[in-house]
Motif scaffolding. Structure first.
Motif, PDB file in Angstrom:
ATOM      1  N   PHE A 269       0.836  -1.204   0.000  1.00  0.00           N
ATOM      2  CA  PHE A 269       0.000   0.000   0.000  1.00  0.00           C
ATOM      3  C   PHE A 269       0.873   1.257   0.000  1.00  0.00           C
ATOM      4  N   TYR A 270       1.944   1.238   0.781  1.00  0.00           N
ATOM      5  CA  TYR A 270       2.832   2.407   0.837  1.00  0.00           C
ATOM      6  C   TYR A 270       3.495   2.637  -0.520  1.00  0.00           C
ATOM      7  N   ALA A 271       3.930   1.549  -1.159  1.00  0.00           N
ATOM      8  CA  ALA A 271       4.558   1.686  -2.472  1.00  0.00           C
ATOM      9  C   ALA A 271       3.558   2.211  -3.496  1.00  0.00           C
ATOM     10  N   ALA A 272       2.311   1.759  -3.414  1.00  0.00           N
ATOM     11  CA  ALA A 272       1.295   2.254  -4.342  1.00  0.00           C
ATOM     12  C   ALA A 272       1.017   3.732  -4.119  1.00  0.00           C
ATOM     13  N   ALA A 273       0.977   4.165  -2.845  1.00  0.00           N
ATOM     14  CA  ALA A 273       0.729   5.578  -2.551  1.00  0.00           C
ATOM     15  C   ALA A 273       1.877   6.445  -3.057  1.00  0.00           C
ATOM     16  N   LEU A 274       3.111   5.997  -2.824  1.00  0.00           N
ATOM     17  CA  LEU A 274       4.256   6.766  -3.295  1.00  0.00           C
ATOM     18  C   LEU A 274       4.345   6.721  -4.820  1.00  0.00           C
ATOM     19  N   GLY A 275       3.972   5.588  -5.412  1.00  0.00           N
ATOM     20  CA  GLY A 275       3.987   5.482  -6.865  1.00  0.00           C
ATOM     21  C   GLY A 275       2.951   6.364  -7.532  1.00  0.00           C
ATOM     22  N   SER A 276       1.798   6.562  -6.884  1.00  0.00           N
ATOM     23  CA  SER A 276       0.793   7.450  -7.462  1.00  0.00           C
ATOM     24  C   SER A 276       1.289   8.885  -7.520  1.00  0.00           C
ATOM     25  N   VAL A 277       2.105   9.275  -6.529  1.00  0.00           N
ATOM     26  CA  VAL A 277       2.704  10.612  -6.566  1.00  0.00           C
ATOM     27  C   VAL A 277       3.675  10.722  -7.737  1.00  0.00           C
ATOM     28  N   LEU A 278       4.462   9.668  -7.937  1.00  0.00           N
ATOM     29  CA  LEU A 278       5.408   9.684  -9.057  1.00  0.00           C
ATOM     30  C   LEU A 278       4.693   9.687 -10.404  1.00  0.00           C
ATOM     31  N   GLY A 279       3.470   9.175 -10.428  1.00  0.00           N
ATOM     32  CA  GLY A 279       2.722   9.187 -11.675  1.00  0.00           C
ATOM     33  C   GLY A 279       2.482  10.603 -12.180  1.00  0.00           C
ATOM     34  N   PHE A 280       2.155  11.508 -11.270  1.00  0.00           N
ATOM     35  CA  PHE A 280       1.975  12.911 -11.672  1.00  0.00           C
ATOM     36  C   PHE A 280       3.308  13.526 -12.098  1.00  0.00           C
TER      37      PHE A 280
ATOM     38  N   LEU B 161       5.742  11.905 -13.597  1.00  0.00           N
ATOM     39  CA  LEU B 161       6.075  11.389 -14.931  1.00  0.00           C
ATOM     40  C   LEU B 161       5.351  12.158 -16.031  1.00  0.00           C
ATOM     41  N   LEU B 162       4.165  12.690 -15.716  1.00  0.00           N
ATOM     42  CA  LEU B 162       3.445  13.469 -16.720  1.00  0.00           C
ATOM     43  C   LEU B 162       4.190  14.750 -17.095  1.00  0.00           C
ATOM     44  N   SER B 163       4.948  15.285 -16.155  1.00  0.00           N
ATOM     45  CA  SER B 163       5.705  16.513 -16.426  1.00  0.00           C
ATOM     46  C   SER B 163       7.131  16.235 -16.880  1.00  0.00           C
ATOM     47  N   LEU B 164       7.522  14.964 -16.944  1.00  0.00           N
ATOM     48  CA  LEU B 164       8.906  14.629 -17.276  1.00  0.00           C
ATOM     49  C   LEU B 164       9.321  15.075 -18.676  1.00  0.00           C
ATOM     50  N   PRO B 165       8.502  14.909 -19.726  1.00  0.00           N
ATOM     51  CA  PRO B 165       8.935  15.379 -21.059  1.00  0.00           C
ATOM     52  C   PRO B 165       9.269  16.864 -21.097  1.00  0.00           C
ATOM     53  N   ALA B 166       8.515  17.670 -20.374  1.00  0.00           N
ATOM     54  CA  ALA B 166       8.800  19.110 -20.373  1.00  0.00           C
ATOM     55  C   ALA B 166      10.129  19.424 -19.702  1.00  0.00           C
ATOM     56  N   LEU B 167      10.576  18.559 -18.790  1.00  0.00           N
ATOM     57  CA  LEU B 167      11.853  18.781 -18.111  1.00  0.00           C
ATOM     58  C   LEU B 167      13.030  18.287 -18.938  1.00  0.00           C
ATOM     59  N   LEU B 168      12.834  17.201 -19.656  1.00  0.00           N
ATOM     60  CA  LEU B 168      13.948  16.555 -20.349  1.00  0.00           C
ATOM     61  C   LEU B 168      14.170  17.077 -21.762  1.00  0.00           C
ATOM     62  N   VAL B 169      13.092  17.429 -22.454  1.00  0.00           N
ATOM     63  CA  VAL B 169      13.175  17.709 -23.884  1.00  0.00           C
ATOM     64  C   VAL B 169      13.075  19.214 -24.132  1.00  0.00           C
ATOM     65  N   GLU B 170      13.969  19.715 -24.957  1.00  0.00           N
ATOM     66  CA  GLU B 170      13.919  21.094 -25.411  1.00  0.00           C
ATOM     67  C   GLU B 170      13.707  21.112 -26.918  1.00  0.00           C
ATOM     68  N   VAL B 171      12.894  22.047 -27.382  1.00  0.00           N
ATOM     69  CA  VAL B 171      12.608  22.196 -28.813  1.00  0.00           C
ATOM     70  C   VAL B 171      13.303  23.459 -29.292  1.00  0.00           C
ATOM     71  N   MET B 172      14.141  23.305 -30.342  1.00  0.00           N
ATOM     72  CA  MET B 172      14.862  24.458 -30.878  1.00  0.00           C
ATOM     73  C   MET B 172      14.976  24.344 -32.391  1.00  0.00           C
ATOM     74  N   PRO B 173      15.196  25.451 -33.052  1.00  0.00           N
ATOM     75  CA  PRO B 173      15.353  25.385 -34.517  1.00  0.00           C
ATOM     76  C   PRO B 173      16.548  24.522 -34.916  1.00  0.00           C
ATOM     77  N   GLU B 174      16.450  23.933 -36.108  1.00  0.00           N
ATOM     78  CA  GLU B 174      17.528  23.057 -36.584  1.00  0.00           C
ATOM     79  C   GLU B 174      18.828  23.828 -36.765  1.00  0.00           C
ATOM     80  N   SER B 175      18.762  25.118 -37.077  1.00  0.00           N
ATOM     81  CA  SER B 175      19.967  25.909 -37.308  1.00  0.00           C
ATOM     82  C   SER B 175      20.671  26.289 -36.016  1.00  0.00           C
ATOM     83  N   ALA B 176      20.014  26.109 -34.868  1.00  0.00           N
ATOM     84  CA  ALA B 176      20.636  26.478 -33.599  1.00  0.00           C
ATOM     85  C   ALA B 176      21.749  25.508 -33.260  1.00  0.00           C
ATOM     86  N   ALA B 177      22.736  26.006 -32.531  1.00  0.00           N
ATOM     87  CA  ALA B 177      23.863  25.153 -32.126  1.00  0.00           C
ATOM     88  C   ALA B 177      23.389  24.120 -31.121  1.00  0.00           C
ATOM     89  N   MET B 178      23.930  22.916 -31.260  1.00  0.00           N
ATOM     90  CA  MET B 178      23.581  21.849 -30.336  1.00  0.00           C
ATOM     91  C   MET B 178      24.139  22.139 -28.955  1.00  0.00           C
TER      92      MET B 178
END
Length: 266
Positions: A63-74, A76-93
């Motif tokens: 039960f404790y793992a499920a409760a803590l995992g439900s928090v991590l579920g929210f 994970l929904l914001s993880l793409p915004a933290l990890l991925v950046e969108v930039m023009p192809e001409s911009a320097a890597m």
């Protein structure tokens, strides 16, 4: 239902007899450390409170793992915004980054974004562990008593008590409506599921408010005078062994946050 299970654990755990003020103070001190300290201290807080909640208090590990995992579920929904950046192809890597070309744009996965995501996850786990320790070992009635000692206005406490009771009415009504729909053959197929869910949402408010009005009529019949009285708090003593462990643990975590690289004074 999960709310009933939380309420059951809060009254039946092995740390129930400890004073609510002591548990609130302990959780508040660790919450402050979890928010301000570094990743090492946050990971230590998560493991320490997990041990206290599961082993000392006797809360079910699943039960404790499920409760803590439900928090991590929210999280994970914001993880793409933290990890991925969108930039023009001409911009320097960006250095140490992995990029994927999509037309004239690049999706870039940066090392800084990974560090930010990892640090945020550790902070979320540590802070959530503090809240779970408190709500799974302390009944709401005792928490209301602590808030009263902190001079929270009585009107606010009464609203909180009514809303807490309202949650049970809402969830119980939703469960009964859902069970009745399933018994009549509902939730079969995508279209039927959408239609039954809409029906459930439409009937839920009316049915819940009807039960809430019945609850208020029952209060008035028992002499309710526009003031919800709190149950008397139970006093207890914190064993010396627990006081020593809590004090030493908080001292070590504070010293670590002050002296280790990345700490407050480094």
């Amino acid at each position: 239902m999960i709310l009933h299970q939380i309420d059951s654990y809060s009254y039946g755990n092995r740390l129930r007899s400890l004073p609510a003020t002591a548990k609130c103070g302990f959780a508040a001190a660790l919450l402050l450390l979890a928010y301000l300290a570094g990743p090492a201290e946050q990971a230590a807080i998560t493991v320490w409170l997990c041990s206290w909640t599961v082993r000392r208090a006797g809360i079910g590990a699943r039960f404790y793992a499920a409760a803590l995992g439900s928090v991590l579920g929210f999280y994970l929904l914001s993880l793409p915004a933290l990890l991925v950046e969108v930039m023009p192809e001409s911009a320097a890597m960006v250095p140490a980054a992995v990029g994927v070309d999509i037309g004239r744009w690049q999706l870039v996965l940066t090392e800084d974004g990974g560090k930010l995501a990892l640090g945020l996850m550790l902070r979320i786990l540590a802070c959530s562990s503090c809240f779970l320790f408190l709500i799974l070992t302390t009944p709401m009635a005792d928490l209301f008593q602590v808030l009263r000692k902190l001079r929270v206005p009585l009107l606010v406490l009464e609203i909180m008590q009514i809303m807490y009771r309202f949650l049970f009415l809402l969830l119980q009504t939703a469960f009964e409506l859902y069970t009745a729909q399933r018994a009549r053959g509902g939730y079969r197929g995508a279209k039927r599921t959408i239609a039954d869910t809409a029906t459930l949402a439409a009937r839920l408010f009316d049915r819940t408010m009807s039960r809430y009005e019945g609850w208020m009529r029952g209060l008035r019949a028992r002499g309710f005078e526009d003031e919800l009285r709190l149950a008397p708090g139970e006093s207890g003593i914190v064993p010396a062994r627990l006081r020593f462990e809590a004090g030493i643990g908080i001292a070590i975590l504070t010293l670590s946050a002050l002296t280790l690289p990345g700490g407050w004074l480094s």
